[in-house]
Design a protein around this motif. Structure first.
Motif, PDB file in Angstrom:
ATOM      1  N   THR A   1      43.432  24.545  42.421  1.00  0.00           N
ATOM      2  CA  THR A   1      43.245  23.947  43.687  1.00  0.00           C
ATOM      3  C   THR A   1      43.343  24.103  44.855  1.00  0.00           C
ATOM      4  OG1 THR A   1      45.170  22.837  42.831  1.00  0.00           O
ATOM      5  CG2 THR A   1      43.598  21.423  42.689  1.00  0.00           C
ATOM      6  N   GLU A   2      45.178  25.322  44.646  1.00  0.00           N
ATOM      7  CA  GLU A   2      45.653  26.356  46.030  1.00  0.00           C
ATOM      8  C   GLU A   2      44.025  27.115  46.573  1.00  0.00           C
ATOM      9  OE1 GLU A   2      48.638  28.020  44.522  1.00  0.00           O
ATOM     10  OE2 GLU A   2      50.073  26.666  44.784  1.00  0.00           O
TER      11      GLU A   2
ATOM     12  N   ILE B   1      45.289  35.911  48.923  1.00  0.00           N
ATOM     13  CA  ILE B   1      44.202  36.855  48.266  1.00  0.00           C
ATOM     14  C   ILE B   1      44.973  38.218  48.507  1.00  0.00           C
ATOM     15  CG2 ILE B   1      41.754  38.271  48.220  1.00  0.00           C
ATOM     16  CD1 ILE B   1      41.011  35.021  49.579  1.00  0.00           C
ATOM     17  N   LYS B   2      44.741  39.068  47.652  1.00  0.00           N
ATOM     18  CA  LYS B   2      45.501  40.167  47.573  1.00  0.00           C
ATOM     19  C   LYS B   2      44.419  41.642  47.709  1.00  0.00           C
ATOM     20  CE  LYS B   2      49.059  39.722  44.386  1.00  0.00           C
ATOM     21  NZ  LYS B   2      49.559  40.724  43.076  1.00  0.00           N
ATOM     22  N   TYR B   3      43.371  41.483  46.875  1.00  0.00           N
ATOM     23  CA  TYR B   3      42.944  42.582  47.234  1.00  0.00           C
ATOM     24  C   TYR B   3      41.392  42.188  46.765  1.00  0.00           C
ATOM     25  CZ  TYR B   3      44.440  44.698  42.873  1.00  0.00           C
ATOM     26  OH  TYR B   3      44.958  45.027  41.687  1.00  0.00           O
TER      27      TYR B   3
ATOM     28  N   SER C   1      38.188  31.377  37.994  1.00  0.00           N
ATOM     29  CA  SER C   1      39.228  31.759  38.246  1.00  0.00           C
ATOM     30  C   SER C   1      40.466  32.260  36.673  1.00  0.00           C
ATOM     31  CB  SER C   1      40.197  31.598  39.318  1.00  0.00           C
ATOM     32  OG  SER C   1      40.980  29.998  38.655  1.00  0.00           O
ATOM     33  N   HIS C   2      40.794  32.839  36.227  1.00  0.00           N
ATOM     34  CA  HIS C   2      40.496  32.777  34.314  1.00  0.00           C
ATOM     35  C   HIS C   2      42.505  34.077  35.676  1.00  0.00           C
ATOM     36  CE1 HIS C   2      38.061  36.879  35.148  1.00  0.00           C
ATOM     37  NE2 HIS C   2      39.112  37.211  35.083  1.00  0.00           N
ATOM     38  N   ARG C   3      43.517  33.775  33.944  1.00  0.00           N
ATOM     39  CA  ARG C   3      44.700  34.834  34.002  1.00  0.00           C
ATOM     40  C   ARG C   3      44.093  36.082  32.999  1.00  0.00           C
ATOM     41  NH1 ARG C   3      50.449  33.189  33.605  1.00  0.00           N
ATOM     42  NH2 ARG C   3      51.335  34.161  34.530  1.00  0.00           N
ATOM     43  N   LEU C   4      44.679  37.095  33.702  1.00  0.00           N
ATOM     44  CA  LEU C   4      44.578  37.660  32.854  1.00  0.00           C
ATOM     45  C   LEU C   4      45.640  38.071  32.530  1.00  0.00           C
ATOM     46  CD1 LEU C   4      41.897  39.359  35.688  1.00  0.00           C
ATOM     47  CD2 LEU C   4      41.573  39.097  33.186  1.00  0.00           C
ATOM     48  N   PRO C   5      45.858  38.613  31.184  1.00  0.00           N
ATOM     49  CA  PRO C   5      47.682  39.281  30.434  1.00  0.00           C
ATOM     50  C   PRO C   5      48.031  40.449  31.508  1.00  0.00           C
ATOM     51  CG  PRO C   5      46.207  39.777  29.097  1.00  0.00           C
ATOM     52  CD  PRO C   5      44.687  39.314  30.001  1.00  0.00           C
TER      53      PRO C   5
ATOM     54  N   VAL D   1      39.045  29.466  49.993  1.00  0.00           N
ATOM     55  CA  VAL D   1      37.387  29.603  49.569  1.00  0.00           C
ATOM     56  C   VAL D   1      36.761  28.840  50.292  1.00  0.00           C
ATOM     57  CG1 VAL D   1      35.662  30.048  48.049  1.00  0.00           C
ATOM     58  CG2 VAL D   1      38.016  30.450  47.822  1.00  0.00           C
ATOM     59  N   GLU D   2      37.752  27.135  50.795  1.00  0.00           N
ATOM     60  CA  GLU D   2      36.588  26.328  51.606  1.00  0.00           C
ATOM     61  C   GLU D   2      35.700  26.784  53.139  1.00  0.00           C
ATOM     62  OE1 GLU D   2      39.617  22.773  51.559  1.00  0.00           O
ATOM     63  OE2 GLU D   2      39.090  21.771  50.205  1.00  0.00           O
ATOM     64  N   LEU D   3      36.140  27.990  53.087  1.00  0.00           N
ATOM     65  CA  LEU D   3      35.083  28.007  54.712  1.00  0.00           C
ATOM     66  C   LEU D   3      34.098  28.826  54.672  1.00  0.00           C
ATOM     67  CD1 LEU D   3      37.890  31.142  55.753  1.00  0.00           C
ATOM     68  CD2 LEU D   3      37.859  28.885  57.163  1.00  0.00           C
TER      69      LEU D   3
END
Length: 90
Positions: free
Chosen positions: A33-34, A4-6, A49-53, A39-41
């Motif tokens: 899955t990673e 997790i970056k920020y 989740s999605h990927r942004l260009p 986030v399993e805590l």
């Protein structure tokens, strides 16, 4: 939770905080899955989740682009909350 970056604070993400939805950017190479393992805590959550260009950047005649990144949105039940993310000090 090293991937997790920020946390992201845009107009939309601030509105989502009222609905117990937390938004943050993660490493672009991470899979769903990673991210779920990170986030399993929290017991009761729903994750999206999605990927942004990346954005296009021009340096003279050459057109380049910035890096792609992945954003995740975690929805918690009303009885749970997440402490604010802090940057690592070096």
């Amino acid at each position: 939770m090293d991937g997790i970056k920020y946390a992201v604070f845009t107009d939309k993400s601030i509105q989502l905080l009222g609905k117990k939805q937390y938004t943050s950017n993660v490493e672009s190479r991470s899979t769903r899955t990673e991210i779920k393992h990170w986030v399993e805590l929290w017991n009761s959550y729903e994750m999206n989740s999605h990927r942004l260009p990346g954005k296009g950047r021009r340096m003279g005649p050459i057109m380049g682009h910035t890096m792609h990144y992945r954003r995740m949105i975690i929805t918690l039940q009303s009885s749970y909350s997440i402490p604010p993310l802090r940057k690592k000090r070096t």
